[in-house]
Structure formats: structure tokens, C-alpha cells
Scaffold this active site. Sequence first.
Site, mmCIF file in Angstrom:
data_model
loop_
_atom_site.group_PDB
_atom_site.id
_atom_site.type_symbol
_atom_site.label_atom_id
_atom_site.label_comp_id
_atom_site.label_asym_id
_atom_site.label_seq_id
_atom_site.Cartn_x
_atom_site.Cartn_y
_atom_site.Cartn_z
ATOM 1 N N GLU A 166 1.008 -1.341 0.010
ATOM 2 C CA GLU A 166 0.031 0.080 -0.162
ATOM 3 C C GLU A 166 0.916 1.310 -0.056
ATOM 4 O OE1 GLU A 166 -3.121 -0.309 3.063
ATOM 5 O OE2 GLU A 166 -3.603 -2.289 2.208
ATOM 6 N N HIS A 216 -9.226 8.987 2.773
ATOM 7 C CA HIS A 216 -8.768 7.881 1.753
ATOM 8 C C HIS A 216 -8.847 8.190 0.333
ATOM 9 C CE1 HIS A 216 -8.332 3.939 -0.206
ATOM 10 N NE2 HIS A 216 -7.895 3.386 1.259
HETATM 11 C C1 SIN Z 1 -5.923 1.131 5.769
HETATM 12 O O1 SIN Z 1 -6.719 2.367 5.899
HETATM 13 O O2 SIN Z 1 -5.104 1.110 6.600
HETATM 14 C C2 SIN Z 1 -6.319 0.419 4.642
HETATM 15 C C3 SIN Z 1 -7.387 0.744 3.775
HETATM 16 C C4 SIN Z 1 -7.445 0.055 2.506
HETATM 17 O O3 SIN Z 1 -7.680 -1.089 2.347
HETATM 18 O O4 SIN Z 1 -7.228 0.857 1.547
#
Ligand code: SIN
Length: 569
Positions: free
Chosen positions: A114, A243
Site C-alpha cells: 500500500e 482515503h
Molecule cells: C487502511 O486504511 O489502513 C487500509 C485501507 C485500504 O484497504 O485501503
Amino acid sequence: MKNQFDYLVIGSGIAGLTFALKAARSGSVAIVTKKDRLETNTNYAQGGIACVVGQDDSFDLHVQDTLEAGDGLCHPEVVDFVVKTGPDRIGDLLALGVAFNRGAEPNSFDLGREGGHSRNRILHAQDMTGRAVEKVLIAAAESDPNIVIFENHMVLDLIVQQQSMKAGSLDLYQKDICRGAYILDIAGEQIHTFVANSVLLCTGGAGKVYLYTSNPDVATGDGLAIAYRAGARLANLEFVQFHPTCLYHPTAKNFLISEAVRGEGGRLIDRRGRAFMEKYHPLGDLAFRDIVARAIDTEMKRTGDDCVFLDISHKGGEFLKERFPNILQKCLSLGIDITKDPIPVVPAAHYMCGGIITNAAGRTTIQNLYAIGECACTGLHGANRLASNSLLEAMVYAHAAALECTGQIQSWRSRSLPEVPDCSERIATQNSSSNEMVMIAHNWDFIRRLMWNYVGIVRTDKRLDLALTHIVQIRAELREHMPNIPLNGDLVELQGLGLVAELIIRCAVRRKESRGLHFNVDHPEKDDSNWLQDTVVRKNPAEEFISTVRFRTDEPASGQGRPLSFLHL
Ligand code: SIN
């Protein structure tokens, strides 16, 4: 009638359940949750849990990535503690039976990537990690004879009493001690008094303070409001994480498109199909979350488009069905075939990086009161949380709090039960009927829209000042008219929501720089010489209400004394 338990846990997500399962080995545990037990932020977490388990990874790299994301405000000793004890907590989940996706090598995991991570280090269960964890933890709690779960029970306020600390006949200082909580049984329309030795706030996030959020309806910031009213210290509420990629569709409510999609090669593009992230950061689509959310906001403002797009179609149906079955299915149900079409996405409020200040055992500035998970501010996230660090933090601090609380239980049992007043009076005065219920719906909407428009991804002094003027006025109106409205869950949530909104605004007004998630165009630079500090708020007329200091995570001082409160805003 009083309900007495050794431990009172408020919230049934990963933080509350992890603590409950560990504490139940030494005493009785009540878990109180305001809706269904599965209705938690944890249950909706898609991406996974960041942890150093890969061959090519190291604690130093995970620490470094977390510090960089936090933009100078992480407390390094906390980052070290969470990262290094993380693998043991993953071991706890494996022992309980959580089935993370496995890698090709024996005993390895399929690790996702990520934004901001320099290595693949996200343990996941397809794209429904939170659900897999929550299911296992709930099943374990349900089969534990020492745990009772109270659904549809909502905390109104903590019961906090003062105790004089003496040296001989001399009063040295007054200490606040949490004795339990007043809890509204929503179905039974009664307020119960719960008394416990340790009270754990595990109430999750506050995404619903904003009009658009990835969070479920329960995320109304209750724990923050409850702790503030009780006199605990809170910090860094200006750092609200948006997000970058929530599904943009008229009938999709709060649906996240996991950052893991970009980790697997998904690209952000505009309506014309042009990728744009390279313009904003060398890490491109996998830059830190604050940078990606701001880039999307800029692109949408520049083009006038309602959304941007996330394209993962090149990975093919077979891969997507296996890796992202939940996202694929949800999009398909709305007519979007992600194996062929780019996904329309917009940023939305996702995670509160600030919260109730705690020390290394999860203890707040009030004795016997702990805060764990998203409602806490441990010092891990600083000005911007690194993706997938939050479930890890919740487990690490639940474990630390359980160690401390269980160590105290014998001495609590040997003492007599504290005198705690019931609050039946409140019900009697509140059961009168009212024709002003429209106030709740109106103000609920007004606050969320105000926060979205004036206290969002990009801020200005003017908009923040206007937001403060509005929120003070709305809350004054609510205070005036609330006594005529019968007590119900929506009203309690609205009171909390208004308070949390005001605290976020005050913290944002205070910080005259741009750092991490707080971006103010009137102060666009980071200013380390003046603002390498935490923003601390606390309800105490005897002291400054808001201050800029570095809070201590080793041993926060106990709060000053204050009278028992009940929904005073
Ligand atoms: C997160 O917010 O830590 C993960 C969220 C996602 O799956 O993008």
C-alpha cells in the site's frame, strides 16, 4: 441496579475484542456495543495488517516508512514498540485461527503493498481482512464464559470521581478516577450503571463527522466526546485522513476501493484516461495517502470533474476474482465491471489520526481509563497514518493494556465497591414528548456538510474561522433545545458529533502550518521551528483549553479533578 464487572470494554472491534479475550483469563468482562456486535470499523477494513514478516523486510524499514508518513510528528519510541512487538500479535491471531492468504513458499504469506510502504508487508485475507479477523475474535468472545456482550447499549458518559492524594494529613492533589459508565439500553429505554475496575474506550473512528466517508454509520466519534467530557486529554485532531479512493456512485454508501488495488498495479487516471500521479510525487500511485488525496482533489478542481478513475482492468478477471472478490462483486452489482472498466473514485474521510492521549499501556490521563484503537492517540501515526498500521496498533495496545489491568485485579477485588449514584432522574425528565425531532436530522446534516466543505482536504484560515463560528452556534442551539427532546441514540450521537467537530476545527485553527494531513493554503509550508509539536485539548477551565506541546507517552500526568459530568457539552 448496578452491573459490576472487572473490566468494562466499550466497542466490539479488534481493540475491544483483543483486550476482552486476554482480560477474561483473570476476571469478568462486559463488552458494550451500540449496535450489532459485528457493526464495527474493523469489520469493513479491506487492506490488511502491516507487519514485518517478509524475508526482504526489516523492523528498521517499517519504522522508517511509518516515520516518513507521519511527517515529523510520530513519537519514535512508540513506532519502535509497535513495529517490533507486531509479529507476536500476528501470532495471536494465527493461533486463534485467522486465515491470512499464504505465499508460495512454505510458512510464508502473500503480502500486499500500500501507499508509502517500501516493501510488500500487508497481511491480508483477500480484500476482506477485517471481516476475517472480526469473525474469529467474536466467535472466541462468544464462547468465553467470562465475557458478556451487550448489544444496542450506548455509553452516555463515564463515571469519574475525584480522590484526594494525601501525604499524612496534607492534601497533595486531586486525582480523577474512572469508576464505570452510564449506559443507555436503546431497546429497553433504560439507563444502566456499569461499575468496573478498568474501563476501556475502544469506540473506533469519527468518519461520520464528514459528509462523505468510508466509515460505517457507527463511526461517530463517541469515545472522543466521552473522554473529553470526562476531562481526559486529547491530541492532534486536525489530522483527519482522507482515503483517496472511495467508490463514486449515487447508490454506493461508504464503499472503499482498497489501496491494495494500487498496490497490485492499479493506476489513477482522469476522465480522458491520462495517469496523473507522477506529476505529484516520485512514488506515483503509491505515494503517501495525504499526497494522493490532495492530488485527486486538485485534479477534480482543475478539470471540474466529479471523480477520477482507478484502472486495474489489465490484471484480468481471474486474478481480480481471486484477489479482490468483494470489490469486484460490489462494483458488478452497480454495473461496473472492473475487469473491463475503470472504477470511478473520490476521496472520503477515513481515519482519525489524533485521539485520546495514552501511554505505552494504553492508559489515558484518567486513572483506570484506557483508550485503544482508532479513538486513541498513542503517538504512532503522527500527522499521517501509514496504511494498514492501525489494526496492528490496536492489537499491540490491547495486549499492553491487558497486561497492566490484569495485574491490578486482585487489589480491586479486595476493596469495597465505590459509591456511585444512579441516574434515573435523567429518564424521568427526558421521557416527555417533543415535536422538535427535526432538529436532530437538520443539525446532523448541517455539521457533516460544514466539515466537508470548510474543514476538508484543503483548508484556509477563512473557512476554518467560519466553521468555528457555525459550530459554536449550532452547539449553543442544541444545548438550549436538547432538554425538550427525549433522550435517544440519535441525539446522543449528535451531541458527540458536534463536540468532536468543534474539537477538530479548534485544533485545525490552532496549527498555522501545513503538515501531513493538515494542509492550509494560507500557511502552505511545514514549519519545524514552531510546530513540531502535538496539539493537545482538554476540558478544564482552570487551564488553557488548547496547547501546543509534545505529549509524553511514558507516563501522562493524571488529570486534575472535576465534578461528575452527565452530558454537559
Ligand atoms: C487502511 O486504511 O489502513 C487500509 C485501507 C485500504 O484497504 O485501503
